[in-house]
Motif scaffolding. Structure first.
Motif, short mmCIF file in Angstrom:
data_model
loop_
_atom_site.label_atom_id
_atom_site.label_comp_id
_atom_site.label_asym_id
_atom_site.label_seq_id
_atom_site.Cartn_x
_atom_site.Cartn_y
_atom_site.Cartn_z
N GLN A 192 -4.25 1.15 7.34
CA GLN A 192 -4.10 -0.03 6.49
C GLN A 192 -2.82 0.29 5.49
O GLN A 192 -2.07 -0.70 5.51
N LEU A 193 -2.76 1.52 5.07
CA LEU A 193 -1.59 1.49 4.18
C LEU A 193 -0.29 1.60 4.86
O LEU A 193 0.98 1.46 4.31
N ALA A 194 -0.46 2.24 5.92
CA ALA A 194 0.79 2.30 6.89
C ALA A 194 1.66 1.09 7.15
O ALA A 194 2.85 0.90 7.41
N ALA A 195 0.92 0.02 7.19
CA ALA A 195 1.33 -1.47 7.54
C ALA A 195 1.77 -2.11 6.03
O ALA A 195 2.59 -3.17 6.54
N LEU A 196 1.80 -1.34 5.02
CA LEU A 196 2.45 -2.20 3.82
C LEU A 196 3.79 -1.70 3.64
O LEU A 196 4.49 -0.94 4.14
N GLN A 197 4.57 -2.63 2.77
CA GLN A 197 5.78 -2.34 2.18
C GLN A 197 5.58 -1.66 0.54
O GLN A 197 4.59 -2.05 0.18
N PRO A 198 6.65 -1.17 0.38
CA PRO A 198 6.43 -0.40 -1.28
C PRO A 198 6.54 -1.68 -2.28
O PRO A 198 5.60 -1.55 -3.22
N ALA A 199 6.94 -2.76 -1.74
CA ALA A 199 6.71 -4.05 -2.94
C ALA A 199 5.14 -4.46 -3.04
O ALA A 199 4.67 -4.91 -3.96
#
Length: 491
Positions: free
Chosen positions: A366-373
């Motif tokens: 789940q977190l791997a699909a996110l962006q720093p923003a």
């Protein structure tokens, strides 16, 4: 080699320090017991002493139904690369413990390939170190696990067999009868009423005193993420996701320290039944139930805090993310950020305590699909947001190094290769995720404050605490007894 006369004195005294460290086989009954067993002390000439349950069973003794050798604490024995054969034999035992419930996957051939040695060499060094062959050791682990599930739960016998790592009910019944001289159903009838119900599986795990329960509960309470974990005066409740046979299970567990007894009661969500063996081992590491207090206290005799244990982790990814969030901030601030993360991306989960525990911590995918923003919107600074996402994207490879018995140096090197994870964070993750007893996170602010010296001086002084430096770190943190920064900046 056990000193039989000394072992008999420990048996006569019901000395709990030796619980799990030795077992006594009684030739007149054919039963083997823990040294704390409350039955009448057998005559010296009727006793044979063993360093492990596997040795006792290889000598044709069966486990006592009263003291229950299957719930005895194990051993935390750090080793040194100075003795390569002993190191390999201990790594092999750790691997077998971890994979005992994996059925055909836990073969001697697979283990030998994992260690990079031949089957013949593995058998030779294993017998030299443990007194039994790898297959004898593995069978004992599986049978004792099955005995625990039969005694503590109402799981069907077929499910017990599969959960304990047997690939067929026929083989399980045959092994059980051959070793224990009664069939599984008979053992269940003799065991009496069970605490388990349709709503939970209940198991019990023993440990050695002293155990500072208050220190463990305070440590976990200060870091508990609301909605994911709740810590009370004697109880810990939390949600959990777990891999089992290529499936992802979602559920909950509760652990409770039993009053005035060196015992932990573990209640598991019914859906965790197939993974009960994995969870028993995970809880033992999480709460450090296999520590050997005498050895630790001897090495750390110049530090107060006897009974302080090393908190592990049930969810290594959650711990790793928490460690990154804790860089250069207080424990409370890291907890706040972790709570926002869980609320934003954690999945709902049904538990008996909806007001306390209702969400899973986000999975790596789940977190791997996110962006720093995306993380920045929660107040997580860009550098740490990028580190969390990089950690999540590399987690599958990192997870392969999270097995007990694996050298901590391999995990630390792999973690330090992740952008945004420095030496302190990598050592802290290894200390708790691997239950590594000899970690000494470099430049730790709290440790240096407690020791009142420079980082170089602290490292030199800490050599006297090896191989138990992780426990020294916990004692130093505990001695400060005030909110502190988690550690030095990551690179």
């Amino acid at each position: 080699m056990l000193d039989a006369d000394a072992a008999y004195l420990a048996l006569k005294a019901r000395d709990a320090r030796f619980d799990g460290m030795l077992f006594v086989g009684v030739t007149s009954t054919g039963v083997y017991c823990r040294p704390i067993c409350r039955v009448r002390t057998p005559r010296r000439e009727n006793c044979r002493f063993f360093a492990s349950a596997a040795q006792a069973e290889a000598a044709r003794f069966r486990p006592c139904l009263k003291c229950r050798p299957e719930i005895a604490p194990g051993r935390t024995e750090p080793w040194t690369v100075m003795d390569a054969s002993r190191t390999l034999a201990q790594q092999a035992a750790h691997w077998l413990d971890q994979h005992a419930a994996s059925g055909g996957k836990a073969s001697v051939e697979t283990l030998a390939r994992t260690l990079g040695i031949t089957d013949r060499h593995l058998r030779r060094i294993f017998v030299a170190e443990h007194g039994v062959t790898p297959l004898q050791y593995l069978l004992t682990r599986r049978l004792l696990l099955a005995k625990q599930l039969l005694t503590d739960t109402d799981l069907p016998v077929t499910q017990v067999a599969l959960a304990a790592g047997f690939t067929s009910l026929r083989r399980f019944n045959a092994a059980f009868v051959e070793r224990y001289r009664l069939n599984p159903s008979t053992l269940r009838r003799r065991s009496g009423p069970r605490a388990s119900s349709a709503d939970a599986l209940t198991l019990h795990l023993a440990f050695r005193e002293p155990y500072d329960r208050g220190a463990m509960l305070r440590f976990l309470s200060q870091r508990a993420i609301p909605g994911v974990e709740s810590v009370g005066d004697t109880t810990i409740r939390r949600s959990l996701r777990l891999r089992c046979d290529d499936r992802e299970l979602h559920g909950w567990l509760q652990v409770q320290f039993v009053a005035q007894r060196p015992l932990v009661r573990v209640d598991l969500a019914p859906q965790f039944a197939p993974a009960s063996a994995t969870l028993i081992r995970a809880v033992r590491r999480w709460l450090d139930l296999d520590a050997v207090p005498d050895a630790i206290d001897l090495a750390l005799r110049d530090l107060p805090g006897s009974g302080i244990r090393l908190p592990g982790a049930l969810d290594a990814f959650e711990l790793a993310v928490r460690a990154v969030l804790g860089q250069q901030v207080t424990v409370a601030a890291a907890r706040t950020l972790a709570t926002r993360l869980a609320q934003a991306w954690g999945e709902p989960v049904a538990t008996p305590w909806a007001a306390e525990v209702s969400r899973l911590f986000p999975a790596a995918r789940q977190l791997a699909a996110l962006q720093p923003a995306d993380l920045g919107a929660l107040g997580i600074v860009r550098q740490r947001a990028a580190a969390i996402i990089a950690l999540a994207r590399q987690w599958d490879a990192l997870q392969a190094r999270l097995h007990a018995g694996e050298p901590a140096s391999a995990l630390i090197a792999a973690l330090e290769a992740v952008p945004g994870i420095g030496p302190w964070t990598a050592h802290y993750i290894a200390m708790r995720a691997l239950a590594w007893p000899d970690a000494f996170p470099p430049g730790d602010v709290a440790v240096l404050k407690a020791m009142n010296c420079s980082a170089r001086e602290a490292e030199a002084r800490a050599q006297a605490w090896r191989p138990w430096r992780s426990y020294a770190v916990l004692r130093l943190w505990h001695a400060l007894a005030q909110p502190i920064s988690l550690g030095s900046p990551s690179r």
